[in-house]
Design an enzyme around this catalytic site. Structure first.
Site, PDB file in Angstrom:
ATOM      1  N   ARG A 167       0.837  -1.192   0.000  1.00  0.00           N
ATOM      2  CA  ARG A 167       0.000   0.000   0.000  1.00  0.00           C
ATOM      3  C   ARG A 167       0.878   1.251   0.000  1.00  0.00           C
ATOM      4  NH1 ARG A 167      -1.896   0.926   4.321  1.00  0.00           N
ATOM      5  NH2 ARG A 167      -1.206  -0.882   5.522  1.00  0.00           N
TER       6      ARG A 167
ATOM      7  N   TYR B 208      -1.437  -3.535  -6.898  1.00  0.00           N
ATOM      8  CA  TYR B 208      -1.183  -4.333  -5.699  1.00  0.00           C
ATOM      9  C   TYR B 208      -2.283  -4.264  -4.641  1.00  0.00           C
ATOM     10  CZ  TYR B 208       1.307  -6.881  -2.229  1.00  0.00           C
ATOM     11  OH  TYR B 208       1.653  -7.844  -1.334  1.00  0.00           O
TER      12      TYR B 208
ATOM     13  N   LYS C 139      -9.676  -2.341   1.552  1.00  0.00           N
ATOM     14  CA  LYS C 139      -9.411  -1.195   2.419  1.00  0.00           C
ATOM     15  C   LYS C 139     -10.223   0.034   1.983  1.00  0.00           C
ATOM     16  CE  LYS C 139      -7.080  -3.653   5.015  1.00  0.00           C
ATOM     17  NZ  LYS C 139      -5.718  -4.065   5.098  1.00  0.00           N
TER      18      LYS C 139
ATOM     19  N   HIS D  99     -10.530  -2.468  11.316  1.00  0.00           N
ATOM     20  CA  HIS D  99      -9.439  -3.329  10.812  1.00  0.00           C
ATOM     21  C   HIS D  99      -9.220  -4.460  11.828  1.00  0.00           C
ATOM     22  CE1 HIS D  99      -4.982  -3.385   9.241  1.00  0.00           C
ATOM     23  NE2 HIS D  99      -5.722  -4.247   8.595  1.00  0.00           N
TER      24      HIS D  99
ATOM     25  N   SER E  11      -1.346  -3.548  10.233  1.00  0.00           N
ATOM     26  CA  SER E  11      -0.958  -4.423   9.132  1.00  0.00           C
ATOM     27  C   SER E  11       0.304  -5.207   9.487  1.00  0.00           C
ATOM     28  CB  SER E  11      -0.712  -3.583   7.881  1.00  0.00           C
ATOM     29  OG  SER E  11      -1.874  -2.847   7.573  1.00  0.00           O
ATOM     30  N   ALA E  12       0.272  -6.499   9.185  1.00  0.00           N
ATOM     31  CA  ALA E  12       1.392  -7.406   9.449  1.00  0.00           C
ATOM     32  C   ALA E  12       1.737  -7.499  10.938  1.00  0.00           C
ATOM     33  CB  ALA E  12       2.611  -7.037   8.606  1.00  0.00           C
ATOM     34  N   CYS E  13       0.721  -7.434  11.797  1.00  0.00           N
ATOM     35  CA  CYS E  13       0.951  -7.555  13.234  1.00  0.00           C
ATOM     36  C   CYS E  13       0.135  -8.680  13.868  1.00  0.00           C
ATOM     37  CB  CYS E  13       0.675  -6.231  13.934  1.00  0.00           C
ATOM     38  SG  CYS E  13       1.883  -4.961  13.501  1.00  0.00           S
TER      39      CYS E  13
ATOM     40  N   LYS F   2      -3.105 -10.431  12.815  1.00  0.00           N
ATOM     41  CA  LYS F   2      -4.549 -10.720  12.755  1.00  0.00           C
ATOM     42  C   LYS F   2      -4.838 -12.089  12.133  1.00  0.00           C
ATOM     43  CE  LYS F   2      -5.559  -6.978  10.535  1.00  0.00           C
ATOM     44  NZ  LYS F   2      -4.167  -6.479  10.540  1.00  0.00           N
ATOM     45  N   THR F   3      -4.264 -12.344  10.958  1.00  0.00           N
ATOM     46  CA  THR F   3      -4.544 -13.607  10.278  1.00  0.00           C
ATOM     47  C   THR F   3      -4.144 -14.782  11.166  1.00  0.00           C
ATOM     48  OG1 THR F   3      -4.239 -12.569   8.130  1.00  0.00           O
ATOM     49  CG2 THR F   3      -4.066 -14.974   8.195  1.00  0.00           C
TER      50      THR F   3
ATOM     51  N   ASP G  14      -9.279  -9.754   8.722  1.00  0.00           N
ATOM     52  CA  ASP G  14      -8.776  -8.407   8.433  1.00  0.00           C
ATOM     53  C   ASP G  14      -9.783  -7.297   8.711  1.00  0.00           C
ATOM     54  OD1 ASP G  14      -6.357  -7.068   7.449  1.00  0.00           O
ATOM     55  OD2 ASP G  14      -7.586  -6.389   5.780  1.00  0.00           O
TER      56      ASP G  14
ATOM     57  N   ARG H   6       2.286 -12.236  -0.404  1.00  0.00           N
ATOM     58  CA  ARG H   6       0.955 -12.605   0.094  1.00  0.00           C
ATOM     59  C   ARG H   6       0.418 -13.875  -0.538  1.00  0.00           C
ATOM     60  NH1 ARG H   6      -1.553  -8.913   4.032  1.00  0.00           N
ATOM     61  NH2 ARG H   6       0.073  -7.361   4.250  1.00  0.00           N
TER      62      ARG H   6
ATOM     63  N   ARG I 268       2.815  -3.881  17.674  1.00  0.00           N
ATOM     64  CA  ARG I 268       4.126  -4.530  17.614  1.00  0.00           C
ATOM     65  C   ARG I 268       5.090  -3.597  18.325  1.00  0.00           C
ATOM     66  NH1 ARG I 268       6.819  -8.140  13.813  1.00  0.00           N
ATOM     67  NH2 ARG I 268       4.856  -8.519  12.741  1.00  0.00           N
TER      68      ARG I 268
ATOM     69  N   GLU J 270       0.288 -20.335  21.199  1.00  0.00           N
ATOM     70  CA  GLU J 270       0.356 -20.065  22.645  1.00  0.00           C
ATOM     71  C   GLU J 270      -0.471 -18.831  23.031  1.00  0.00           C
ATOM     72  OE1 GLU J 270       1.439 -22.437  24.160  1.00  0.00           O
ATOM     73  OE2 GLU J 270       3.178 -23.324  23.158  1.00  0.00           O
TER      74      GLU J 270
HETATM   75  P1  GTP Z   1      -2.252  -7.740   7.394  1.00  0.00           P
HETATM   76  O1  GTP Z   1      -2.780  -8.778   6.488  1.00  0.00           O
HETATM   77  O2  GTP Z   1      -1.155  -6.927   6.775  1.00  0.00           O
HETATM   78  O3  GTP Z   1      -3.308  -6.855   7.961  1.00  0.00           O
HETATM   79  O4  GTP Z   1      -1.464  -8.508   8.598  1.00  0.00           O
HETATM   80  P2  GTP Z   1      -1.990  -9.342   9.859  1.00  0.00           P
HETATM   81  O5  GTP Z   1      -2.306  -8.426  10.988  1.00  0.00           O
HETATM   82  O6  GTP Z   1      -3.028 -10.303   9.464  1.00  0.00           O
HETATM   83  O7  GTP Z   1      -0.653 -10.123  10.302  1.00  0.00           O
HETATM   84  P3  GTP Z   1      -0.279 -11.679  10.163  1.00  0.00           P
HETATM   85  O8  GTP Z   1      -1.111 -12.553  11.039  1.00  0.00           O
HETATM   86  O9  GTP Z   1      -0.216 -12.021   8.734  1.00  0.00           O
HETATM   87  O10 GTP Z   1       1.183 -11.662  10.768  1.00  0.00           O
HETATM   88  C1  GTP Z   1       2.210 -10.820  10.264  1.00  0.00           C
HETATM   89  C2  GTP Z   1       3.568 -11.365  10.628  1.00  0.00           C
HETATM   90  O11 GTP Z   1       3.683 -11.459  12.047  1.00  0.00           O
HETATM   91  C3  GTP Z   1       3.802 -12.765  10.079  1.00  0.00           C
HETATM   92  O12 GTP Z   1       5.125 -12.854   9.636  1.00  0.00           O
HETATM   93  C4  GTP Z   1       3.573 -13.657  11.276  1.00  0.00           C
HETATM   94  O13 GTP Z   1       4.317 -14.847  11.183  1.00  0.00           O
HETATM   95  C5  GTP Z   1       4.002 -12.787  12.448  1.00  0.00           C
HETATM   96  N1  GTP Z   1       3.248 -13.111  13.679  1.00  0.00           N
HETATM   97  C6  GTP Z   1       1.907 -13.288  13.788  1.00  0.00           C
HETATM   98  N2  GTP Z   1       1.552 -13.620  15.050  1.00  0.00           N
HETATM   99  C7  GTP Z   1       2.692 -13.642  15.779  1.00  0.00           C
HETATM  100  C8  GTP Z   1       2.987 -13.927  17.153  1.00  0.00           C
HETATM  101  O14 GTP Z   1       2.115 -14.230  17.981  1.00  0.00           O
HETATM  102  N3  GTP Z   1       4.303 -13.825  17.532  1.00  0.00           N
HETATM  103  C9  GTP Z   1       5.283 -13.493  16.635  1.00  0.00           C
HETATM  104  N4  GTP Z   1       6.528 -13.436  17.084  1.00  0.00           N
HETATM  105  N5  GTP Z   1       5.049 -13.241  15.326  1.00  0.00           N
HETATM  106  C10 GTP Z   1       3.775 -13.310  14.908  1.00  0.00           C
HETATM  107  C1  SPV Z   2      -2.918  -4.489   5.160  1.00  0.00           C
HETATM  108  O1  SPV Z   2      -1.945  -3.844   4.737  1.00  0.00           O
HETATM  109  O2  SPV Z   2      -3.485  -4.223   6.255  1.00  0.00           O
HETATM  110  C2  SPV Z   2      -3.428  -5.628   4.377  1.00  0.00           C
HETATM  111  C3  SPV Z   2      -2.896  -5.844   3.034  1.00  0.00           C
HETATM  112  O3  SPV Z   2      -4.305  -6.337   4.850  1.00  0.00           O
HETATM  113  S1  SPV Z   2      -3.590  -4.779   1.849  1.00  0.00           S
HETATM  114  O4  SPV Z   2      -4.703  -5.487   1.221  1.00  0.00           O
HETATM  115  O5  SPV Z   2      -2.573  -4.483   0.843  1.00  0.00           O
HETATM  116  O6  SPV Z   2      -4.089  -3.587   2.478  1.00  0.00           O
HETATM  117 MN    MN Z   3      -4.841  -5.748   6.969  1.00  0.00          MN
END
Ligand code: GTP
Ligand code: SPV
Ligand code: MN
Length: 610
Positions: free
Chosen positions: A82, A221, A230, A250, A272-274, A276-277, A297, A389, A420, A519
């Protein structure tokens, strides 16, 4: 210059919806595509489009014996995430975009982008994608129509949204819909060869909130181009929620069942990337507990007739961060993609036609990396982009909750905010009440990640994990959250309890203090036991934190020192946070709800800060 009399396909519209027909015609005449295709969402269409994308070099078909009906794509190396700097909220009044969004006057932006769109689909196909965010069976289905000149976007939208002929039919002749215009911004002159990933250096991701309109240009992208995600579900959705009394957030949504068979629903807002999934698909490590997935998400939350807050996932697929995803960390994601029907973007390709990324165990001896280059374990750098992704149908998730398709959603018991942070923020704390929980959300901080273009690892305030997604003034957004806390029937006791988590605190050697992933079920257990009034907690200046023995760590390999450090509320660290929170709040001037100012004063007093 007059537009050509007819563009093939333009008049073959399988609808009589006057506003839709007029809009498609207007866009086609402006962008001058070679043809117009009305997307029906059929298997035949998927075959045709993926076939064309393979032919064009955009996609590589993966080995059907390993990943059936799945494809590997590499983007242009400049189009990987993004683009927050290029994202605009073009409200009529600049004050309505607030201090956290880029703004331009709607008429200026429209003029600028109309010039960019003029002729921009020359040599390409204009696809019309009717889609619906959330179940079609909703009382008011949330329709959108995306126009795009990217077949990759069409295929991705087929996974991420409910779309196609049945949606167009449900729209009838008069349904309200959000028009969402997308172009990669790369016209082809006669004889000009295409590239595998067309895009433009000039990018705009633009929202006109009063008109409920989205215009995107220049990027193919994810969040820049899949406009139901989004752009609609969060930026336009949050404005709708402000006006209509609901929340577009979100957030992941999960269903949790305790060993006694009690059912709870939890949402979680992490940037994002913290995580959720991963939390949404969690495989609990503690016996007897069960997690089912509802969303990973986005959550739309409305009051039900019983006065409780209900959440629906508007999406239909998962667009998950690939690196770090593995059988140990997220086995349910691995099972979901193993069923095929998935798109992989900017990961690495194995020699036998499978995908690979960092975190997936030992690397194979040879890969093709996300740049298309040979990669071996001795190569410098990673094989997969950090924001690579997987895009996969949520219905393939083996632990999908049966409530996924329920248009009324599920009643939420707890909301988790999380970020994070290497320091300061303990593993989990419980807010004292709604206003304190909103304060936790409004001051949420997190290190930036590769999900957006820009520096990574910089701590910033990311309110409710919505900083890049609030479609209006963030001060008004805080006020809306406070208002929601009054409940729909004046009974605030029915509202979810709010907790603040941090899976990412580090020890002196830089190691994660908490093992995370499965965990994290131990934290969910503590949350539930707090709801039930069972678990013990200590009151600290920032809220209630587990006592050392109220968190179930049986069978967990963690030292007492690390556990203590993970849970610690360090007054000095928190004192250092105060000027940053003050500076953040100062941005909002009069718009900051007095309740939040009072919460900050309370926090200062509890920390002993003047
Ligand atoms: P977006 O799709 O961008 O919104 O991201 P998201 O919030 O869904 O994050 P996602 O679950 O994909 O995790 C992002 C990164 O953090 C990945 O590389 C995971 O492996 C890592 N991660 C997720 N949960 C944990 C956790 O509990 N501990 C640690 N150390 N890393 C984690
Ligand atoms: C995010 O960045 O929070 C995502 C990926 O879930 S994107 O669809 O590119 O926004
Ligand atoms: Mn997201």
């Amino acid at each position: 210059m007059s537009a050509p009399a007819t563009i093939p396909g333009l008049d073959a519209a399988p609808t009589q919806h006057p506003r839709l027909l007029a809009w498609v015609r207007e866009v086609a005449e402006l962008t001058t595509p070679d043809r117009v295709v009305w997307v029906d969402g059929s298997d035949e269409e998927w075959e045709r489009l993926t076939g064309q994308l393979v032919e064009a070099g955009t996609m590589v078909r993966l080995n059907p014996e390993i990943k059936p009906n799945s494809f590997w794509t590499r983007t242009d190396p400049t189009d990987v995430a993004r683009v927050e700097e290029r994202t605009y909220i073009c409200s009529v009044d600049e004050a309505d975009a607030g201090p956290t969004n880029n703004w331009m006057a709607p008429s200026d932006m429209k003029q600028l982008m109309t010039d960019l769109y003029r002729g921009c689909m020359t040599g390409r196909t204009l696809y019309v994608i009717p889609f619906c965010m959330g179940p079609l069976t909703a009382e008011n289905p949330m329709f959108g129509v995306e126009i795009t000149d990217s077949a990759y976007v069409v295929c991705s939208m087929r996974i991420m949204t409910r779309m196609g002929a049945h949606v167009l039919e449900a729209m009838g002749d008069d349904a309200v819909f959000v028009p969402a215009l997308h172009s990669v911004g790369a016209p082809l002159q006669p004889g000009q060869a295409d590239v595998a990933w067309p895009c433009s250096e000039t990018k705009y991701i633009t929202h006109f909130p009063e008109e409920r309109l989205i215009w995107s240009f220049g990027s193919g992208y994810g969040g820049n181009s899949l406009l139901g995600k989004k752009c609609f579900s969060l930026r336009i959705g949050s404005v709708m929620g402000r006006d209509e009394g609901w929340l577009a957030e979100h957030m992941l949504i999960l269903k949790l069942t305790s060993p006694e068979g009690k059912v709870y629903h939890v949402t979680g807002a992490f940037p994002s990337a913290c995580g959720k999934t991963n939390l949404a698909m969690l495989e609990p490590t503690i016996p007897g507990w069960k997690v089912e997935t509802l969303g990973d998400d986005i959550a739309w939350m409305r009051f039900g007739e019983d006065g409780r807050l209900y959440a629906v996932n508007p999406e239909f697929g998962l667009f998950g961060v690939a690196p770090g995803t593995d059988h140990t960390t997220n086995p349910n994601a691995m099972k979901t993609i193993a069923k095929g029907n998935s798109l992989f973007t900017n990961v690495a390709l194995t020699d036998d036609g499978d995908i690979w990324w960092e975190g997936m165990g030992e690397p194979p001896a040879h890969l093709t990396d996300w740049h298309g280059k040979d990669w071996t374990p001795d190569s410098e750098g990673v094989s997969s982009h950090p924001n690579s992704r997987f895009c996969t149908p949520i219905e393939q998730c083996p632990i999908l909750s049966p409530e996924f398709d329920n248009p009324n959603g599920v009643p939420i018991d707890a909301i988790l905010f999380g970020g994070r942070r290497k320091t300061t923020i303990p593993l989990v704390s419980e807010s004292r009440d709604w206003a304190h929980g909103v304060f936790q959300g409004a001051t949420l901080s997190s290190e930036t990640t590769a999900a957006a273009v820009g520096a990574v690892g910089v701590v910033r305030r990311d309110p409710m994990a919505m900083l890049p997604f609030i479609g209006y003034n963030a001060g008004d957004y805080f006020r809306h959250w406070i208002e929601m806390g009054k409940g729909s029937d004046g009974d605030a006791t029915k509202l979810p309890k709010i907790f603040y988590v941090n899976w990412f605190r580090r020890g002196d050697e830089g190691q994660f203090l908490w093992p995370g992933f499965g965990e994290n079920s131990r934290v969910l257990k503590w949350v539930v036991e707090r709801l039930e009034g069972k678990a013990e907690a200590v009151e600290t200046p920032i809220g209630y934190v587990p006592t050392a023995d109220s968190l179930d760590v049986s069978g967990l390999d963690i030292s007492a020192a690390d556990l203590e450090a993970a849970l610690k509320v360090d007054v000095e660290e928190w004192k250092a946070e105060i000027p940053q929170i003050q500076e953040w709040f100062d941005k909002f001037g009069d718009k900051l709800p007095a309740v939040l100012g009072a919460e900050l004063d309370t926090l200062k007093a509890r920390l002993g800060v003047e």
